[in-house]
Design an enzyme around this catalytic site. Structure first.
Site, PDB file in Angstrom:
ATOM      1  N   MET A   1     -12.274   4.279  -0.162  1.00 52.98           N
ATOM      2  CA  MET A   1     -12.865   4.555   1.151  1.00 52.98           C
ATOM      3  C   MET A   1     -13.586   5.892   1.046  1.00 52.98           C
ATOM      4  O   MET A   1     -13.159   6.903   1.619  1.00 52.98           O
ATOM      5  CB  MET A   1     -11.775   4.568   2.230  1.00 52.98           C
ATOM      6  CG  MET A   1     -11.303   3.173   2.599  1.00 52.98           C
ATOM      7  SD  MET A   1      -9.712   3.199   3.443  1.00 52.98           S
ATOM      8  CE  MET A   1      -8.634   3.291   2.027  1.00 52.98           C
TER       9      MET A   1
ATOM     10  N   ASP B   1      -4.924   3.588  -1.674  1.00 50.46           N
ATOM     11  CA  ASP B   1      -5.960   3.915  -0.690  1.00 50.46           C
ATOM     12  C   ASP B   1      -6.540   5.296  -0.961  1.00 50.46           C
ATOM     13  O   ASP B   1      -5.873   6.306  -0.751  1.00 50.46           O
ATOM     14  CB  ASP B   1      -5.356   3.866   0.721  1.00 50.46           C
ATOM     15  CG  ASP B   1      -5.123   2.444   1.180  1.00 50.46           C
ATOM     16  OD1 ASP B   1      -6.087   1.663   1.173  1.00 50.46           O
ATOM     17  OD2 ASP B   1      -3.975   2.115   1.535  1.00 50.46           O
TER      18      ASP B   1
ATOM     19  N   ASP C   1      -6.402  -6.406   4.734  1.00 49.05           N
ATOM     20  CA  ASP C   1      -5.826  -5.061   4.685  1.00 49.05           C
ATOM     21  C   ASP C   1      -5.807  -4.442   6.081  1.00 49.05           C
ATOM     22  O   ASP C   1      -6.857  -4.200   6.669  1.00 49.05           O
ATOM     23  CB  ASP C   1      -6.683  -4.208   3.726  1.00 49.05           C
ATOM     24  CG  ASP C   1      -6.128  -2.807   3.526  1.00 49.05           C
ATOM     25  OD1 ASP C   1      -5.027  -2.514   4.010  1.00 49.05           O
ATOM     26  OD2 ASP C   1      -6.825  -2.003   2.864  1.00 49.05           O
TER      27      ASP C   1
ATOM     28  N   HIS D   1      -8.597   0.924  -3.596  1.00 49.03           N
ATOM     29  CA  HIS D   1      -9.483   0.719  -2.438  1.00 49.03           C
ATOM     30  C   HIS D   1     -10.187   2.046  -2.161  1.00 49.03           C
ATOM     31  O   HIS D   1      -9.570   2.983  -1.651  1.00 49.03           O
ATOM     32  CB  HIS D   1      -8.613   0.263  -1.248  1.00 49.03           C
ATOM     33  CG  HIS D   1      -9.356   0.085   0.032  1.00 49.03           C
ATOM     34  ND1 HIS D   1      -8.713  -0.055   1.255  1.00 49.03           N
ATOM     35  CD2 HIS D   1     -10.680  -0.008   0.308  1.00 49.03           C
ATOM     36  CE1 HIS D   1      -9.600  -0.205   2.213  1.00 49.03           C
ATOM     37  NE2 HIS D   1     -10.807  -0.174   1.670  1.00 49.03           N
TER      38      HIS D   1
ATOM     39  N   MET E   1      -9.169   8.066   0.080  1.00 48.74           N
ATOM     40  CA  MET E   1      -9.996   8.477   1.226  1.00 48.74           C
ATOM     41  C   MET E   1     -10.561   9.869   0.974  1.00 48.74           C
ATOM     42  O   MET E   1      -9.867  10.736   0.439  1.00 48.74           O
ATOM     43  CB  MET E   1      -9.145   8.493   2.500  1.00 48.74           C
ATOM     44  CG  MET E   1      -8.424   7.186   2.774  1.00 48.74           C
ATOM     45  SD  MET E   1      -7.642   7.202   4.394  1.00 48.74           S
ATOM     46  CE  MET E   1      -6.662   5.689   4.295  1.00 48.74           C
TER      47      MET E   1
ATOM     48  N   MET F   1     -11.248  -5.708   5.955  1.00 48.57           N
ATOM     49  CA  MET F   1     -10.428  -4.777   6.728  1.00 48.57           C
ATOM     50  C   MET F   1     -10.059  -5.450   8.046  1.00 48.57           C
ATOM     51  O   MET F   1     -10.939  -5.902   8.782  1.00 48.57           O
ATOM     52  CB  MET F   1     -11.201  -3.483   7.022  1.00 48.57           C
ATOM     53  CG  MET F   1     -11.429  -2.571   5.834  1.00 48.57           C
ATOM     54  SD  MET F   1      -9.936  -1.997   4.982  1.00 48.57           S
ATOM     55  CE  MET F   1      -8.965  -1.287   6.293  1.00 48.57           C
TER      56      MET F   1
ATOM     57  N   HIS G   1      -1.394  -1.270  -3.981  1.00 46.76           N
ATOM     58  CA  HIS G   1      -2.687  -0.919  -3.398  1.00 46.76           C
ATOM     59  C   HIS G   1      -2.760   0.607  -3.243  1.00 46.76           C
ATOM     60  O   HIS G   1      -1.855   1.220  -2.698  1.00 46.76           O
ATOM     61  CB  HIS G   1      -2.765  -1.616  -2.031  1.00 46.76           C
ATOM     62  CG  HIS G   1      -4.060  -1.499  -1.303  1.00 46.76           C
ATOM     63  ND1 HIS G   1      -5.161  -2.268  -1.613  1.00 46.76           N
ATOM     64  CD2 HIS G   1      -4.425  -0.724  -0.242  1.00 46.76           C
ATOM     65  CE1 HIS G   1      -6.144  -1.975  -0.773  1.00 46.76           C
ATOM     66  NE2 HIS G   1      -5.730  -1.037   0.060  1.00 46.76           N
TER      67      HIS G   1
ATOM     68  N   SER H   1       0.855  -1.189   0.000  1.00 45.50           N
ATOM     69  CA  SER H   1       0.000   0.000   0.000  1.00 45.50           C
ATOM     70  C   SER H   1       0.887   1.233   0.000  1.00 45.50           C
ATOM     71  O   SER H   1       1.666   1.452   0.940  1.00 45.50           O
ATOM     72  CB  SER H   1      -0.889   0.010   1.245  1.00 45.50           C
ATOM     73  OG  SER H   1      -1.400   1.321   1.433  1.00 45.50           O
TER      74      SER H   1
HETATM   75  C1  DX5 Z   1      -6.164   1.673   5.889  1.00 45.19           C
HETATM   76  C2  DX5 Z   1      -5.804   1.291   4.495  1.00 45.19           C
HETATM   77  C3  DX5 Z   1      -4.695   0.333   4.396  1.00 45.19           C
HETATM   78  C4  DX5 Z   1      -3.375   0.807   4.941  1.00 45.19           C
HETATM   79  C5  DX5 Z   1      -2.697  -0.386   5.557  1.00 45.19           C
HETATM   80  O1  DX5 Z   1      -7.344   2.385   5.876  1.00 45.19           O
HETATM   81  O2  DX5 Z   1      -6.915   0.725   3.836  1.00 45.19           O
HETATM   82  O3  DX5 Z   1      -4.507  -0.105   3.043  1.00 45.19           O
HETATM   83  O4  DX5 Z   1      -2.536   1.383   3.997  1.00 45.19           O
HETATM   84  O5  DX5 Z   1      -1.584   0.054   6.239  1.00 45.19           O
HETATM   85  P1  DX5 Z   1      -0.782  -0.903   7.245  1.00 45.19           P
HETATM   86  O6  DX5 Z   1      -0.296  -2.067   6.446  1.00 45.19           O
HETATM   87  O7  DX5 Z   1       0.333  -0.022   7.720  1.00 45.19           O
HETATM   88  O8  DX5 Z   1      -1.730  -1.294   8.332  1.00 45.19           O
HETATM   89 ZN    ZN Z   2      -6.511  -0.209   1.853  1.00 41.54          ZN
END
Ligand code: DX5
Ligand code: ZN
Length: 216
Positions: free
Chosen positions: A66, A33, A173, A64, A35, A135, A31, A6
């Site tokens: 969010m 993320d 994740d 992903h 948000m 998650m 990956h 990620s």
């Molecule tokens: C959190 C994200 C994850 C995050 C994971 O909301 O969806 O993808 O990057 O990070 P680690 O591996 O550090 O928990």
């Molecule tokens: Zn993620």
């Protein structure tokens, strides 16, 4: 098993070299993320980052989302070249329609579940999914602690998938490291997102190797 770094934990000022570093370590999927500051209390990146990275790397992109009501944003990520897209069950009113839009574009479609959302809620949509993103922390931030009860949830989902002879993959994740990855692997996950366990280490190649070796 496939490791999916990620880039949330990468150096945003040097994304190109960060991605090249994991690519050299044998990674072929990263990956992303996304948000929105509403569904989760943080804002990260948009489809422009996917588009920009696509010009610089061969690795595939697992997006992903969010974000609340991801429908409006989907076309921009599809056009940017994402190979996998997941939307949150908790954020999407018309889940079936959204999943069909992703699949019709030839992109692998996934539903993401927060830690408190039961896998039973996937009963009707499961056959339509290429993957389920479970998650294993609450979404919003990298570097959080793995929630132990997730292991049982992975097993429950594995049973649902196997019972119906589906090919749906399970992606995990959050808080994935050499100690938690084998637990998720044994419970039936095959895609492992890792942010801080890879980009938090100075030597990304050995971090990737340590994660891969953790299931042996
Ligand atoms: C959190 C994200 C994850 C995050 C994971 O909301 O969806 O993808 O990057 O990070 P680690 O591996 O550090 O928990
Ligand atoms: Zn993620």
């Amino acid at each position: 098993m496939r490791l999916v770094p990620s880039i949330l934990s990468a150096d945003f000022a040097n994304l190109e070299s960060e991605v090249h570093e994991v690519e050299q370590a044998g990674i072929d999927l990263i990956h992303i993320d996304v948000m929105d500051g509403h569904f989760v209390p943080n804002v990260t990146m948009g489809s422009n980052v996917v588009r920009a990275l696509k010009k610089k790397t061969q690795v595939k992109m697992d997006v992903h989302l969010m974000v609340e009501e991801p429908g409006d944003l989907l076309p921009s990520f599809i056009e940017a070249g994402a190979e996998m897209i997941s939307v949150h069950f908790e954020a999407c009113r018309h889940l079936h329609r959204t999943i069909q839009i992703i699949k019709a574009a030839g992109v692998k479609a996934g539903v993401a579940l927060n830690p408190a959302t039961p896998v039973d809620f996937l009963k009707q949509i499961l056959p339509d999914l290429d993957f389920v993103l479970l998650m294993t922390v609450n979404p919003g931030f990298g570097g959080q602690k793995f929630i132990r009860s997730s292991v049982e949830k992975i097993s429950e989902l594995r049973d649902l998938i196997d019972f119906r002879h589906l090919k749906t993959e399970i992606e995990v994740d959050g808080g994935i490291n050499p100690e938690t990855l084998p637990l998720c692997f044994k419970a039936g996950a095959s895609l492992f997102v890792a942010g801080s366990a890879i980009f938090g280490s100075k030597d990304r190649e050995s971090a990737v190797r340590a994660l891969a070796a953790s299931i042996n």
